[in-house]
Enzyme design. Structure first.
Site, PDB file in Angstrom:
ATOM      1  N   ASP A  18       0.854  -1.189   0.000  1.00 53.07           N
ATOM      2  CA  ASP A  18       0.000   0.000   0.000  1.00 53.07           C
ATOM      3  C   ASP A  18       0.892   1.242   0.000  1.00 53.07           C
ATOM      4  OD1 ASP A  18      -2.079   1.755   0.260  1.00 53.07           O
ATOM      5  OD2 ASP A  18      -2.442   1.353   2.387  1.00 53.07           O
ATOM      6  N   TYR A  23      -1.373  10.377  -3.058  1.00 53.14           N
ATOM      7  CA  TYR A  23      -1.476  11.588  -3.894  1.00 53.14           C
ATOM      8  C   TYR A  23      -0.452  12.640  -3.455  1.00 53.14           C
ATOM      9  CZ  TYR A  23      -5.965  10.045  -5.935  1.00 53.14           C
ATOM     10  OH  TYR A  23      -6.949   9.369  -6.607  1.00 53.14           O
ATOM     11  N   ARG A  60      -0.028  14.856   9.445  1.00 49.97           N
ATOM     12  CA  ARG A  60      -0.835  14.060  10.379  1.00 49.97           C
ATOM     13  C   ARG A  60      -0.380  14.291  11.815  1.00 49.97           C
ATOM     14  NH1 ARG A  60      -2.047   8.326   7.119  1.00 49.97           N
ATOM     15  NH2 ARG A  60      -2.054   9.317   5.077  1.00 49.97           N
ATOM     16  N   ASP A 120      -3.623   2.557  -5.548  1.00 49.63           N
ATOM     17  CA  ASP A 120      -2.328   2.517  -4.853  1.00 49.63           C
ATOM     18  C   ASP A 120      -2.144   1.264  -3.999  1.00 49.63           C
ATOM     19  OD1 ASP A 120      -4.051   3.054  -2.726  1.00 49.63           O
ATOM     20  OD2 ASP A 120      -2.599   4.323  -1.706  1.00 49.63           O
ATOM     21  N   GLU A 121      -2.856   0.213  -4.337  1.00 49.27           N
ATOM     22  CA  GLU A 121      -2.732  -1.022  -3.552  1.00 49.27           C
ATOM     23  C   GLU A 121      -2.564  -2.226  -4.467  1.00 49.27           C
ATOM     24  OE1 GLU A 121      -5.626  -1.458   0.030  1.00 49.27           O
ATOM     25  OE2 GLU A 121      -6.468  -0.068  -1.429  1.00 49.27           O
TER      26      GLU A 121
HETATM   27  N1  DCP Z   1      -8.418   9.043  -2.017  1.00 49.34           N
HETATM   28  C1  DCP Z   1      -9.442   9.907  -2.408  1.00 49.34           C
HETATM   29  N2  DCP Z   1     -10.591   9.982  -1.686  1.00 49.34           N
HETATM   30  C2  DCP Z   1     -10.755   9.203  -0.613  1.00 49.34           C
HETATM   31  C3  DCP Z   1      -9.746   8.320  -0.211  1.00 49.34           C
HETATM   32  C4  DCP Z   1      -8.576   8.269  -0.933  1.00 49.34           C
HETATM   33  O1  DCP Z   1      -9.301  10.608  -3.403  1.00 49.34           O
HETATM   34  N3  DCP Z   1     -11.865   9.301   0.078  1.00 49.34           N
HETATM   35  C5  DCP Z   1      -7.156   9.017  -2.799  1.00 49.34           C
HETATM   36  C6  DCP Z   1      -6.083   9.874  -2.190  1.00 49.34           C
HETATM   37  C7  DCP Z   1      -5.133   8.915  -1.564  1.00 49.34           C
HETATM   38  C8  DCP Z   1      -5.280   7.691  -2.400  1.00 49.34           C
HETATM   39  O2  DCP Z   1      -6.632   7.707  -2.844  1.00 49.34           O
HETATM   40  O3  DCP Z   1      -3.794   9.389  -1.567  1.00 49.34           O
HETATM   41  C9  DCP Z   1      -4.982   6.420  -1.631  1.00 49.34           C
HETATM   42  O4  DCP Z   1      -5.879   6.338  -0.521  1.00 49.34           O
HETATM   43  P1  DCP Z   1      -5.465   5.643   0.835  1.00 49.34           P
HETATM   44  O5  DCP Z   1      -6.715   5.380   1.601  1.00 49.34           O
HETATM   45  O6  DCP Z   1      -4.554   4.503   0.580  1.00 49.34           O
HETATM   46  O7  DCP Z   1      -4.701   6.757   1.652  1.00 49.34           O
HETATM   47  P2  DCP Z   1      -3.276   7.392   1.439  1.00 49.34           P
HETATM   48  O8  DCP Z   1      -2.457   6.605   0.484  1.00 49.34           O
HETATM   49  O9  DCP Z   1      -3.442   8.832   1.130  1.00 49.34           O
HETATM   50  O10 DCP Z   1      -2.665   7.309   2.871  1.00 49.34           O
HETATM   51  P3  DCP Z   1      -2.157   6.033   3.672  1.00 49.34           P
HETATM   52  O11 DCP Z   1      -0.683   6.191   3.774  1.00 49.34           O
HETATM   53  O12 DCP Z   1      -2.822   6.153   4.992  1.00 49.34           O
HETATM   54  O13 DCP Z   1      -2.545   4.802   2.936  1.00 49.34           O
END
Ligand code: DCP
Length: 701
Positions: A18, A23, A60, A120-121
């Protein structure tokens, strides 16, 4: 819900990778000066600084959260850097993020079966790689173990006794006196650490990973230590992990089932499930779900890593919260056109790059009726067969919308409201393309010979009755915070992924399976029914290539010939090539009653395909139609009586080798009819021999 296959699950090595604050990382790569600073990505929106959709780990620490708006984030962290999501056509443009995700996938897929689960997974099945390492190069034989591997978190390992943590990890990895499964996991640790370093080296992105014996455990573990770390779940630690895990955190248990388990069974943690015998769970929730619950309580999951690097569907959407709700049909059409344009671009590029074709177009919307007691009524989602070409997609999507609106507000309401506000508002719109399948190689070999001319597509005459109702999409609570529906997780890019996605967008596969007319579902099972002509038409148009239409005469001929004819039943549904299909039908291809035409007619359970050669007009024609009555016995080309399509090709435009692929008796017949000088002396194909040649933007018609 998958039924677990316990026996196959516990000696595999599965990783869930992950990306960290994905973004944000993409934006930081674009602007390296942002690295290390508290940063967040916000959606395009003027209200209160826009909604945060990704938050860096530095931000964060200040308490900045994804649920906040830009203005709130500034309050808790004044130095936060807010970066806008790129905008195109008045909506978020996620292509940069998608492409960045693909870069990562291409690296990860080098070492084992790889399933792209969201933007992203990724899941990886590293069993073979781990077995090979264990046999040829076991950890004990290595002179050094990389720091990245030594930083792993191994669940169950004692990290609190003051001893050197990395030394404990090293010992765990090098253990001799352990079972085969733990040894495989030790290899998994080394492989995943190496992969993550490679991802960083090639993309500058960091990621976190979970390593376990199945997907469920790997996924749970990957989020436990972020960013840029990896967590391992040895089988001895499974119970410890699950015992205290809140039931609603489990995939598939975030919704009604989880609530029922809590309220009706008093199950608050996964461990609480252990007290129930399998029969009891089956009695309450059905055989499959009961067994599945029994298994997950023990950390058992037989779900396979799928081996899929590409998304299962494409979607484009936008929300219009509060005062931005769309209140007139022209306003809706304007936005639908934008969404369809994007969708069309994406499916064409998928076709071009991956040789895949989408078959179903679906429209979802959310709406309200201000003056109606029935305001709970959902806007029905609608779908229809997808036709390539931006204008066609726009036309079909608009028809789907109108069909949905008619149902939602009633026919009278749609007719009278015109450009004026009539008490309804659209708060979200999205279009998606699903049922994406690779072009069968046999068909591809035929398609390449058609030069994209002379296409006609009868399905534009489809009556609205052909559109299918689907369950209405329900957007996630708080979707106002995420004004663009087409965030990768909210859209249907990767519909298999986690529970909240399932809550967000109906599972198109299941829905469509159920809702599509049986003819279409069956055809999609068996072969690609709509390959080259409409496809070429759409994408060539997209690429600004001139199209000609000269089919009228042949259409007429096909219309009369279809009527009342009955072919043989389709036996081999798995046939890949359209020609294969034709070969398997009608042992006697010539029908003397058809004068100077030959025909091959293939009838599926309720769909007929016909191929014909018309010597006078020197054209080859392909037709497809659906019966007008449910018995399937009568075929009609009358408008409104089902779906039909036909294409015709001037023989001058068809390479000789396309004919060479036809059954021999047909080849002879065609060659006898066609003026000899039309054929080149050998079978060489003048143009590029890949289908992508025809869709290349630089290609001239
Ligand atoms: N995303 C989005 N709207 C959401 C959730 C996520 O547009 N409600 C997009 C932005 C994130 C990307 O998808 O960067 C991946 O979501 P993740 O839930 O994996 O969160 P992040 O990668 O941002 O953070 P983490 O490091 O906690 O996984």
């Amino acid at each position: 819900m998958p039924v677990a296959k316990p026996e196959s699950s516990d000696s595999r090595v599965i990783a869930h990778v992950d990306m960290d604050c994905f973004y944000v990382q993409v934006e930081q790569r674009k602007k390296p000066q942002l690295r290390g600073l508290p940063t967040a990505v916000v959606q395009y929106n003027e209200w209160k600084g826009g909604a945060l959709i990704a938050v860096s780990y530095e931000a964060r620490k200040f308490g900045v959260k994804r649920s906040m708006r830009g203005a709130e984030a500034k309050e808790v962290c004044p130095e936060i850097q807010l970066v806008q999501v790129p905008v195109n056509r008045g909506k978020a443009d996620l292509n940069g993020y998608r492409n960045a995700g693909s870069e990562v996938v291409s690296i990860l897929s080098r070492s084992g079966r790889c399933e792209r689960a969201s933007i992203d997974e990724v899941y990886l099945d590293l069993t073979d790689a781990a077995e090979t390492m264990l046999a040829e190069n076991p950890p004990q034989s290595l002179e050094t173990i990389d720091e990245e591997a030594l930083k792993s978190h191994i669940l169950g390992l004692n990290y609190e006794d003051g001893s050197d943590v990395k030394e404990n990890v090293r010992k765990w990895i090098n253990r001799h006196n352990t079972d085969h499964r733990d040894k495989l996991l030790a290899c998994g640790i080394l492989i995943v650490a190496e992969l993550r370093m490679q991802v960083f080296k090639e993309t500058e992105f960091t990621c976190s990973a979970g390593i376990a014996h199945n997907k469920m455990l790997a996924k749970l573990a990957s989020g436990m230590n972020k960013p840029a770390q990896q967590t391992v779940v040895p089988s001895a630690s499974v119970n410890g992990l699950l015992n205290t895990l809140p039931i609603r955190k489990m995939k598939h248990l975030g919704g009604k089932l989880g609530i029922s388990l809590q309220n009706d069974m008093g199950v608050n943690t996964v461990g609480d499930l252990l007290q129930f015998p399998e029969e009891k769970l089956q009695e309450r929730y059905g055989i499959n779900t009961g067994t599945w619950l029994w298994n997950i309580a023990r950390g058992i999951s037989g779900e396979e890593v799928e081996g899929r690097l590409l998304p299962k569907s494409h979607g484009s959407g936008k929300t219009f919260p509060g005062p931005r709700a769309l209140k007139t049909v022209p306003a809706v059409q304007h936005w639908l056109n934008q969404l369809c344009e994007e969708l069309s671009e994406r499916i064409c590029s998928d076709l071009d790059q991956n040789k895949r074709m989408a078959h179903t177009l679906t429209l979802h919307a959310r709406a309200y009726k201000s003056s109606d007691s029935d305001s709970q009524k959902k806007f029905p989602s609608k779908s229809c067969p997808l036709r390539y070409g931006t204008a066609k997609i726009q036309e079909d999507a608009f028809n789907l919308f109108q069909a949905g609106l008619r149902e939602y507000v009633g026919f009278y309401g749609v007719k009278t409201q015109g450009n004026h506000h009539s008490g309804w508002g659209i708060t979200s719109l999205s279009v998606s393309a699903s049922k994406i399948v690779p072009i069968p190689s046999g068909t591809c070999s035929i398609a390449k010979y058609f030069h994209g001319q002379s296409t006609s597509h009868f399905s534009s005459m489809q009556p609205l009755d052909n559109f299918n109702a689907e369950a209405t999409v329900s957007l996630p609570p708080g979707s106002e915070c995420y004004p663009e529906v087409n965030s990768p997780k909210a859209e249907v890019d990767f519909p298999k992924e986690e529970s909240w996605i399932a809550d967000t967008v109906p599972d198109l596969d299941l829905q469509e399976q159920k809702d599509l007319p049986c003819s279409l579902s069956k055809m999609q099972d068996g072969f690609t029914q709509d390959i080259s002509p409409s496809l070429l038409s759409g994408c060539l148009k997209q690429n600004q290539i001139k199209q000609q239409r000269d089919i009228t005469k042949d259409e007429g001929r096909f219309r009369s010939e279809y009527k009342g004819r009955k072919g043989k039943r389709l036996k081999d549904k798995g046939t890949a090539s359209i020609l294969e299909l034709f070969k398997s039908y009608n042992p006697n291809p010539f029908d003397s009653s058809l004068s100077q035409e030959f025909k091959k007619t293939a009838e599926g359970s309720d769909t007929r395909l016909t191929i014909g050669f018309e010597p006078k007009g020197h054209s080859l024609a392909v037709g497809k139609e659906k019966p007008m009555n449910s018995s399937g016995s009568s075929y009609s080309r009358d408008e409104g009586d089902g779906r039909r399509e036909a294409w015709s090709y001037k023989i001058d435009e068809i390479d000789q080798s396309v004919v060479d692929e036809l059954p021999p008796e047909i080849q002879d017949e065609i060659k006898a009819w066609v003026h000899p000088h039309k054929w080149r002396p050998n079978n060489t194909v003048e143009r590029g021999c890949k289908i992508s040649h025809y869709f290349s933007p630089t290609k001239k018609s």
